[in-house]
Scaffold this motif. Structure first.
Motif, PDB file in Angstrom:
ATOM      1  N   SER A 114       0.856  -1.198   0.000  1.00 39.14           N
ATOM      2  CA  SER A 114       0.000   0.000   0.000  1.00 39.14           C
ATOM      3  C   SER A 114       0.887   1.241   0.000  1.00 39.14           C
ATOM      4  O   SER A 114       2.101   1.152   0.237  1.00 39.14           O
ATOM      5  CB  SER A 114      -0.878   0.035   1.251  1.00 39.14           C
ATOM      6  N   GLY A 115       0.238   2.375  -0.191  1.00 36.45           N
ATOM      7  CA  GLY A 115       0.966   3.636  -0.093  1.00 36.45           C
ATOM      8  C   GLY A 115       1.465   3.875   1.321  1.00 36.45           C
ATOM      9  O   GLY A 115       2.607   4.319   1.523  1.00 36.45           O
ATOM     10  N   SER A 116       0.623   3.588   2.294  1.00 38.09           N
ATOM     11  CA  SER A 116       1.028   3.815   3.695  1.00 38.09           C
ATOM     12  C   SER A 116       2.269   2.999   4.038  1.00 38.09           C
ATOM     13  O   SER A 116       3.199   3.492   4.678  1.00 38.09           O
ATOM     14  CB  SER A 116      -0.114   3.428   4.635  1.00 38.09           C
ATOM     15  N   VAL A 119       5.346   4.454   2.461  1.00 39.88           N
ATOM     16  CA  VAL A 119       5.854   5.621   3.190  1.00 39.88           C
ATOM     17  C   VAL A 119       6.693   5.168   4.386  1.00 39.88           C
ATOM     18  O   VAL A 119       7.818   5.651   4.596  1.00 39.88           O
ATOM     19  CB  VAL A 119       4.680   6.520   3.656  1.00 39.88           C
ATOM     20  N   TYR A 148      -0.187  14.498   2.899  1.00 39.91           N
ATOM     21  CA  TYR A 148      -0.849  13.236   3.244  1.00 39.91           C
ATOM     22  C   TYR A 148       0.068  12.098   2.844  1.00 39.91           C
ATOM     23  O   TYR A 148       0.435  11.956   1.677  1.00 39.91           O
ATOM     24  CB  TYR A 148      -2.200  13.098   2.526  1.00 39.91           C
ATOM     25  N   HIS A 149       0.460  11.311   3.833  1.00 40.35           N
ATOM     26  CA  HIS A 149       1.361  10.196   3.561  1.00 40.35           C
ATOM     27  C   HIS A 149       0.800   8.906   4.140  1.00 40.35           C
ATOM     28  O   HIS A 149       1.529   8.119   4.753  1.00 40.35           O
ATOM     29  CB  HIS A 149       2.753  10.498   4.113  1.00 40.35           C
ATOM     30  N   GLY A 150      -0.497   8.713   3.975  1.00 36.30           N
ATOM     31  CA  GLY A 150      -1.110   7.487   4.459  1.00 36.30           C
ATOM     32  C   GLY A 150      -1.456   7.573   5.932  1.00 36.30           C
ATOM     33  O   GLY A 150      -1.418   8.653   6.535  1.00 36.30           O
ATOM     34  N   GLU A 222       4.860  15.273  -1.157  1.00 38.69           N
ATOM     35  CA  GLU A 222       4.188  14.854  -2.385  1.00 38.69           C
ATOM     36  C   GLU A 222       4.521  15.939  -3.415  1.00 38.69           C
ATOM     37  O   GLU A 222       4.314  17.130  -3.136  1.00 38.69           O
ATOM     38  CB  GLU A 222       2.672  14.841  -2.190  1.00 38.69           C
ATOM     39  N   SER A 227      -4.422  14.239  -1.822  1.00 32.00           N
ATOM     40  CA  SER A 227      -5.565  13.994  -0.936  1.00 32.00           C
ATOM     41  C   SER A 227      -6.013  15.224  -0.166  1.00 32.00           C
ATOM     42  O   SER A 227      -7.147  15.278   0.287  1.00 32.00           O
ATOM     43  CB  SER A 227      -5.222  12.885   0.057  1.00 32.00           C
ATOM     44  N   ASP A 255       6.809  11.389  -2.380  1.00 32.91           N
ATOM     45  CA  ASP A 255       5.680  10.468  -2.245  1.00 32.91           C
ATOM     46  C   ASP A 255       4.839  10.597  -3.520  1.00 32.91           C
ATOM     47  O   ASP A 255       4.066  11.532  -3.679  1.00 32.91           O
ATOM     48  CB  ASP A 255       4.863  10.826  -0.997  1.00 32.91           C
ATOM     49  N   VAL A 257       2.604   8.404  -4.630  1.00 32.60           N
ATOM     50  CA  VAL A 257       1.517   7.424  -4.590  1.00 32.60           C
ATOM     51  C   VAL A 257       0.389   7.841  -5.538  1.00 32.60           C
ATOM     52  O   VAL A 257      -0.211   7.006  -6.204  1.00 32.60           O
ATOM     53  CB  VAL A 257       1.023   7.219  -3.141  1.00 32.60           C
ATOM     54  N   ILE A 258       0.124   9.130  -5.630  1.00 31.74           N
ATOM     55  CA  ILE A 258      -0.893   9.604  -6.573  1.00 31.74           C
ATOM     56  C   ILE A 258      -0.268  10.042  -7.894  1.00 31.74           C
ATOM     57  O   ILE A 258      -0.781   9.748  -8.972  1.00 31.74           O
ATOM     58  CB  ILE A 258      -1.702  10.763  -5.938  1.00 31.74           C
ATOM     59  N   LYS A 284      -0.764   2.491  -5.515  1.00 31.79           N
ATOM     60  CA  LYS A 284      -1.950   2.760  -6.348  1.00 31.79           C
ATOM     61  C   LYS A 284      -1.815   2.291  -7.809  1.00 31.79           C
ATOM     62  O   LYS A 284      -2.070   1.147  -8.111  1.00 31.79           O
ATOM     63  CB  LYS A 284      -2.289   4.245  -6.279  1.00 31.79           C
TER      64      LYS A 284
HETATM   65  C1  LIG Z   1       0.480  10.750  -1.366  1.00 33.82           C
HETATM   66  C2  LIG Z   1      -0.086   9.544  -0.687  1.00 33.82           C
HETATM   67  N1  LIG Z   1       0.688   8.807   0.106  1.00 33.82           N
HETATM   68  C3  LIG Z   1       0.227   7.718   0.727  1.00 33.82           C
HETATM   69  C4  LIG Z   1      -1.081   7.308   0.565  1.00 33.82           C
HETATM   70  C5  LIG Z   1      -1.586   6.117   1.285  1.00 33.82           C
HETATM   71  O1  LIG Z   1      -1.854   5.066   0.418  1.00 33.82           O
HETATM   72  P1  LIG Z   1      -2.727   3.819   0.911  1.00 33.82           P
HETATM   73  O2  LIG Z   1      -4.119   4.309   1.105  1.00 33.82           O
HETATM   74  O3  LIG Z   1      -2.569   2.839  -0.226  1.00 33.82           O
HETATM   75  O4  LIG Z   1      -2.118   3.313   2.169  1.00 33.82           O
HETATM   76  C6  LIG Z   1      -1.928   8.053  -0.259  1.00 33.82           C
HETATM   77  C7  LIG Z   1      -3.334   7.652  -0.452  1.00 33.82           C
HETATM   78  O5  LIG Z   1      -4.143   8.377  -0.983  1.00 33.82           O
HETATM   79  C8  LIG Z   1      -1.420   9.208  -0.883  1.00 33.82           C
HETATM   80  O6  LIG Z   1      -2.201   9.970  -1.662  1.00 33.82           O
END
Ligand SMILES: Cc1ncc(COP(=O)(O)O)c(C=O)c1O
Length: 442
Positions: A114-116, A119, A148-150, A222, A227, A255, A257-258, A284
Motif C-alpha cells: 500500500s501507499g502507507s 511511506v 498526506y502520507h497514508g 508529495e 488527498s 511520495d 503514490v498519486i 496505487k
Molecule cells: C500521497 C499519498 N501517500 C500515501 C497514501 C496512502 O496510500 P494507501 O491508502 O494505499 O495506504 C496516499 C493515499 O491516498 C497518498 O495519496
C-alpha cells in the motif's frame, strides 16, 4: 439460533467503513457491483462515470483483460511464495521493469502492499541509511503542512493533517514541517504550476538552521499534494528543495503514490518537474488498484550503503509477508504492459490542455473560489458554508453520484483524476454534470 444465523446478508452494520461517514452511508448506501473501462455499475443498475480512477489508482481503467488474465493465471500457477529468504521470478522481473521506467538513478526496489506501507518503508530506509553510514545523529524527519502520507504512525507524523494530530496523540517525535504551498490569494485560477510561492522552499533552510543539518535524515513531500486538495507546487519550488537537501546531505523523498504512473502526463512527477529524489514512494497505479501493492525505489548509493557486513546477515531489517506477492507482481507486470501498449504513461500530456480548458470553464459559477489543474488531475475549490465546512462539497459529491458521476471531495474541494484512458466526451460529461450541480448547489 446461532449467532451467524442472526446476521442478515444485507446487514450493513458489521463493516466499519474506512474514511466514511458510516451512519450517513448506511442510511443511504452507494454500492458498486461491477466496473468496466471508464464506468461503474451500481447495485440499482445505473452506470457511473469514474471521474477519480477509483481512489486515484485505476489508471488503466477497469477490468482490463491483460490484468484480469494475469491474475487468474498466476493464482493457479504460484499463489504464494515466502517473501523472506525465498524468491520467485515475477518480483525480480517487476523490479527491473520499474527501474526501466523510473527516473534515472533510482535503481533498486522494495515492495510493499500500500501507499502507507511504502511511506513507512521509505522513512525507515532513510533513517537506517544514515546509521549504516555512521551518521546516526541524522534522525529528524521533515514533512509539510497539508501533506498526506497514508495512515500509519510515520506517515501521519510527517503528514500535516490536523485531524491526525487531534485524534492520535503525540505521534513520532523529532519531526518538523515546512509550510504548505497553497496560497490561493495569489494563485487562484492558475493553469498548471502557480507563479507565486517558490520562496516557501526556503523555509527548509530555516528549519535546517534551527535543528542543524547534522540532525536531519530526510525531507518528504508529495510533488503535487493530492488527498488534501490537489495543491500544485509553485514554479521552481521542487528544484529548490532538491538544491537545499543536496547541499545539506539530507535525503529527498517524493511520495508519488498519486502522481506516479502517468497522472501528470509523464511516468512520474519527478519527470514532469525534472527533479529526481533519492527515494520515490509509489503504490496505487502500480497494480491499477486491482491487487494491493506498493513499491519504493531508491538510489544505488542508498542501496549500496547497506551492502557491507557479513553476507549471511540480513542487510535491511524490514519487510512484509506479502512484499512482492506473486499475484500482485503478476497484476503489476500486466498493468505496466497495458500502460506501455496504450501509451498511458504519457497520454495525460495529450489530453491535459482539453481537460484544463473544460475545467476552467466552470470559473464564475456560484461558490467556486479556485480551479487548478496539472496533467490529468484537477480541483475545484468551493467557498465553505459558514460554520459547516465540508458540507457543500459533500453535497456536490452526493448529487454527482445520483447524476452518474464519481468525484472525490476533500474539505470543500472537488478533485477529478479520471483513468488515463479517458476520452474527451467523458471530460465533457464530467464538466457538464458538475456545471449543472454547481448552478443549484446551496
Ligand atoms: C500521497 C499519498 N501517500 C500515501 C497514501 C496512502 O496510500 P494507501 O491508502 O494505499 O495506504 C496516499 C493515499 O491516498 C497518498 O495519496
Amino acid at each position: 439460533m446461532s449467532n451467524s444465523d442472526a446476521v442478515m446478508p444485507n446487514d450493513l452494520s458489521a463493516f466499519w467503513m474506512p474514511f466514511t461517514a458510516n451512519r450517513q452511508f448506511k442510511k443511504s448506501p452507494r454500492m458498486f457491483v461491477a466496473a468496466k473501462d471508464m464506468h461503474y455499475t451500481t447495485a440499482d443498475g445505473r452506470q457511473v462515470l469514474d471521474g477519480t480512477a477509483g481512489l486515484w489508482c485505476v489508471n488503466a481503467g477497469h477490468a482490463r483483460p491483460k490484468i484480469v488474465e494475469a491474475i487468474a493465471k498466476q493464482a493457479a500457477e504460484l499463489d504464494y511464495a515466502p517473501a523472506f529468504q525465498m524468491g520467485h521470478p515475477k518480483a525480480f522481473e517487476l523490479a527491473n521493469r520499474l527501474v526501466d521506467i523510473a527516473p534515472k538513478g533510482l535503481d533498486h526496489v522494495l515492495f510493499t502492499n500500500s501507499g502507507s506501507e511504502s511511506v513507512e518503508t521509505a522513512l525507515k530506509v532513510a533513517l537506517a541509511y544514515h546509521r549504516v553510514k555512521g551518521d546516526g545523529a541524522r534522525s529528524r524527519l521533515i514533512g509539510r503542512e497539508r501533506g498526506y502520507h497514508g495512515v500509519n504512525f510515520g506517515g501521519i507524523s510527517v503528514g500535516g493533517i490536523v485531524t491526525n494530530r487531534k485524534m492520535f496523540g503525540t505521534l513520532l517525535t523529532g519531526v518538523d514541517h515546512m509550510p504548505h504551498t497553497h496560497i490561493i490569494g495569489k494563485n487562484a485560477f492558475t493553469r498548471g504550476e502557480p507563479q507565486h510561492g517558490v520562496e516557501l522552499a526556503d523555509e527548509l533552510e530555516r528549519i535546517v538552521t534551527l535543528h542543524d543539518a547534522s540532525t536531519i535524515a530526510a525531507v518528504i513531500v508529495e510533488p503535487v499534494a493530492g488527498s488534501t486538495g490537489v495543491l500544485i507546487p509553485p514554479v521552481g519550488y521542487l528544484k529548490r528543495l532538491r538544491e537545499i537537501t543536496k547541499k545539506h546531505g539530507i535525503l529527498l523523498i517524493f511520495d508519488e503514490v498519486i502522481t506516479g504512473y502517468g497522472r501528470l502526463g509523464t511516468p512520474f512527477a519527478a519527470d514532469y518537474f525534472g527533479v529526481t529524489p533519492d527515494i520515490m514512494v509509489t503504490a496505487k497505479g502500480l497494480s491499477n488498484g486491482v491487487i494491493p501493492m506498493g513499491a519504493v525505489l531508491v538510489s544505488a548509493e542508498i542501496h549500496d550503503a547497506f551492502m557491507g557486513g557479513p553476507e549471511h546477515v540480513i542487510e535491511f531489517f524490514h519487510g512484509y509477508t506479502y512484499s512482492g506477492n506473486p499475484v500482485a507482481s503478476a497484476a503489476a507486470l500486466a498493468t505496466l504492459e497495458t500502460y506501455k501498449d496504450e501509451g498511458l504513461l504519457t497520454r495525460g500530456a495529450e489530453l491535459a490542455p482539453y481537460f484544463e480548458e473544460a475545467l476552467h470553464s466552470l470559473k464564475g459559477l456560484p461558490h467556486v473560489i479556485d480551479i487548478r489543474n496539472i496533467g490529468l488531475v484537477g480541483a475545484i475549490e468551493l467557498e465553505p458554508i459558514a460554520g459547516q465546512p465540508t458540507k457543500r462539497a459533500f453535497s456536490a459529491f452526493l448529487q454527482a453520484y445520483e447524476q452518474g458521476l464519481l468525484i472525490r471531495t476533500t474539505g470543500d474541494i472537488i478533485a477529478l483524476s479520471p483513468p488515463l484512458i479517458v476520452e474527451k466526451s467523458h471530460i465533457d460529461q464530467m464538466v457538464g454534470t458538475l456545471s449543472n450541480i454547481l448552478k443549484t448547489l446551496e
